[in-house]
Scaffold this motif. Structure first.
Motif, PDB file in Angstrom:
ATOM      1  N   VAL A 164      -7.370   0.573  -4.537  1.00 44.62           N
ATOM      2  CA  VAL A 164      -6.659   0.064  -5.712  1.00 44.62           C
ATOM      3  C   VAL A 164      -5.387  -0.638  -5.251  1.00 44.62           C
ATOM      4  O   VAL A 164      -4.851  -0.330  -4.182  1.00 44.62           O
ATOM      5  CB  VAL A 164      -6.289   1.193  -6.715  1.00 44.62           C
ATOM      6  CG1 VAL A 164      -7.535   1.728  -7.404  1.00 44.62           C
ATOM      7  CG2 VAL A 164      -5.518   2.309  -6.033  1.00 44.62           C
ATOM      8  N   ASP A 165      -4.929  -1.589  -6.057  1.00 50.71           N
ATOM      9  CA  ASP A 165      -3.689  -2.306  -5.780  1.00 50.71           C
ATOM     10  C   ASP A 165      -2.631  -1.820  -6.756  1.00 50.71           C
ATOM     11  O   ASP A 165      -2.857  -1.800  -7.970  1.00 50.71           O
ATOM     12  CB  ASP A 165      -3.896  -3.813  -5.947  1.00 50.71           C
ATOM     13  CG  ASP A 165      -4.881  -4.356  -4.923  1.00 50.71           C
ATOM     14  OD1 ASP A 165      -4.910  -3.828  -3.791  1.00 50.71           O
ATOM     15  OD2 ASP A 165      -5.626  -5.293  -5.259  1.00 50.71           O
ATOM     16  N   HIS A 190     -13.738  -4.649  -2.954  1.00 51.18           N
ATOM     17  CA  HIS A 190     -12.400  -4.076  -2.864  1.00 51.18           C
ATOM     18  C   HIS A 190     -12.503  -2.565  -2.687  1.00 51.18           C
ATOM     19  O   HIS A 190     -12.958  -1.874  -3.590  1.00 51.18           O
ATOM     20  CB  HIS A 190     -11.628  -4.426  -4.140  1.00 51.18           C
ATOM     21  CG  HIS A 190     -10.175  -4.157  -4.053  1.00 51.18           C
ATOM     22  ND1 HIS A 190      -9.472  -3.525  -5.048  1.00 51.18           N
ATOM     23  CD2 HIS A 190      -9.272  -4.434  -3.083  1.00 51.18           C
ATOM     24  CE1 HIS A 190      -8.206  -3.438  -4.696  1.00 51.18           C
ATOM     25  NE2 HIS A 190      -8.057  -3.984  -3.507  1.00 51.18           N
ATOM     26  N   HIS A 218      -1.831  -1.758  -1.250  1.00 49.57           N
ATOM     27  CA  HIS A 218      -3.275  -1.503  -1.310  1.00 49.57           C
ATOM     28  C   HIS A 218      -3.461  -0.086  -0.806  1.00 49.57           C
ATOM     29  O   HIS A 218      -3.073   0.238   0.307  1.00 49.57           O
ATOM     30  CB  HIS A 218      -4.059  -2.494  -0.448  1.00 49.57           C
ATOM     31  CG  HIS A 218      -5.513  -2.110  -0.333  1.00 49.57           C
ATOM     32  ND1 HIS A 218      -6.469  -2.626  -1.170  1.00 49.57           N
ATOM     33  CD2 HIS A 218      -6.144  -1.232   0.485  1.00 49.57           C
ATOM     34  CE1 HIS A 218      -7.652  -2.074  -0.853  1.00 49.57           C
ATOM     35  NE2 HIS A 218      -7.475  -1.213   0.144  1.00 49.57           N
ATOM     36  N   HIS A 220       2.469  -5.668  -3.460  1.00 48.98           N
ATOM     37  CA  HIS A 220       1.754  -4.484  -3.946  1.00 48.98           C
ATOM     38  C   HIS A 220       1.313  -3.634  -2.776  1.00 48.98           C
ATOM     39  O   HIS A 220       1.216  -4.098  -1.646  1.00 48.98           O
ATOM     40  CB  HIS A 220       0.534  -4.896  -4.780  1.00 48.98           C
ATOM     41  CG  HIS A 220      -0.548  -5.601  -4.016  1.00 48.98           C
ATOM     42  ND1 HIS A 220      -0.512  -6.953  -3.750  1.00 48.98           N
ATOM     43  CD2 HIS A 220      -1.700  -5.148  -3.457  1.00 48.98           C
ATOM     44  CE1 HIS A 220      -1.594  -7.301  -3.075  1.00 48.98           C
ATOM     45  NE2 HIS A 220      -2.342  -6.222  -2.863  1.00 48.98           N
TER      46      HIS A 220
HETATM   47 ZN   LIG Z   1      -6.292  -4.193  -2.448  1.00 47.28          ZN
END
Ligand SMILES: [Zn+2]
Length: 202
Positions: A90-91, A87, A172, A170
């Motif tokens: 951040v989400d 990843h 990203h 959300h």
């Molecule tokens: Zn993400």
């Protein structure tokens, strides 16, 4: 017939002086024209690009989703995603349609709907780092590639497009420096700390 008088050396000096003054006037006008053009709105992106390239990388980032408490942003940078991916950001979870804000000043480099990110905006920020805002429900109306944005300007709205389809909406948010992606969370925390200090006042 008389021979013409020899040319006076004084006249040569005068011609040279006139040429010199003409050049000085030309250079002055060219300087004014360039200065005028540099200050015009159509040069804003060029000017901003120059300023961004001279800026240091950010030491704090503004929260890119309106009204979200930094304490609610999970540390998921580098978490495995599938078999061969990690990843790279951040989400930040928020209700669909919540405003997505630019975390830095910058220039909108790309607005597109493609791949894992779905509807996304890329912004070139300080030190020419690339800021990636993905899974947007939609973009801000009127937002265009090449636009200059300031910290807090609306880029779009939280959604679940791309591979986030069907998950809780959300944003990203990822940042890519010259060495690739890095974790923006420490800088987001520093940005939140400074914002809280500003709100508390002196
Ligand atoms: Zn993400």
């Amino acid at each position: 017939m008389q021979a013409p008088p020899p040319p006076s050396p004084r006249r040569d000096y005068r011609a040279a002086a006139i040429r010199l003054v003409a050049w000085a006037v030309f250079l002055l006008l060219a300087w004014f024209a360039a200065t005028w053009a540099w200050r015009q709105p159509f040069m804003a992106a060029v000017r901003m690009g120059f300023e961004l390239s001279r800026m240091a990388p950010p030491d704090a980032l503004a929260m890119p989703v309106r009204g979200v408490d930094i304490a609610r942003v999970a540390d998921t940078y580098g978490a495995p995603r599938g078999l061969d991916r990690a990843h790279e950001g951040v989400d930040i979870f928020a209700a669909r349609g919540t405003e997505v804000l630019s975390a830095t000043p910058g220039i909108v480099a790309s607005i597109r709907d493609t791949g894992l990110g779905g509807r996304q905006v890329w912004v070139i920020g300080p030190a020419r780092q690339r800021h990636y805002y993905a899974h947007l429900d939609d973009w801000a109306p009127e937002l265009g590639e090449g636009d200059v944005v300031l910290t807090g300007d609306v880029l779009g709205y939280v959604g679940d497009t791309g591979n986030a389809r069907g998950t809780p909406p959300h944003l990203h948010y990822g940042v890519y420096g010259s060495g690739g992606a890095y974790d923006p969370l420490p800088l987001l925390r520093e940005g939140a700390r400074r914002a809280a200090a500003r709100e508390a006042g002196p």
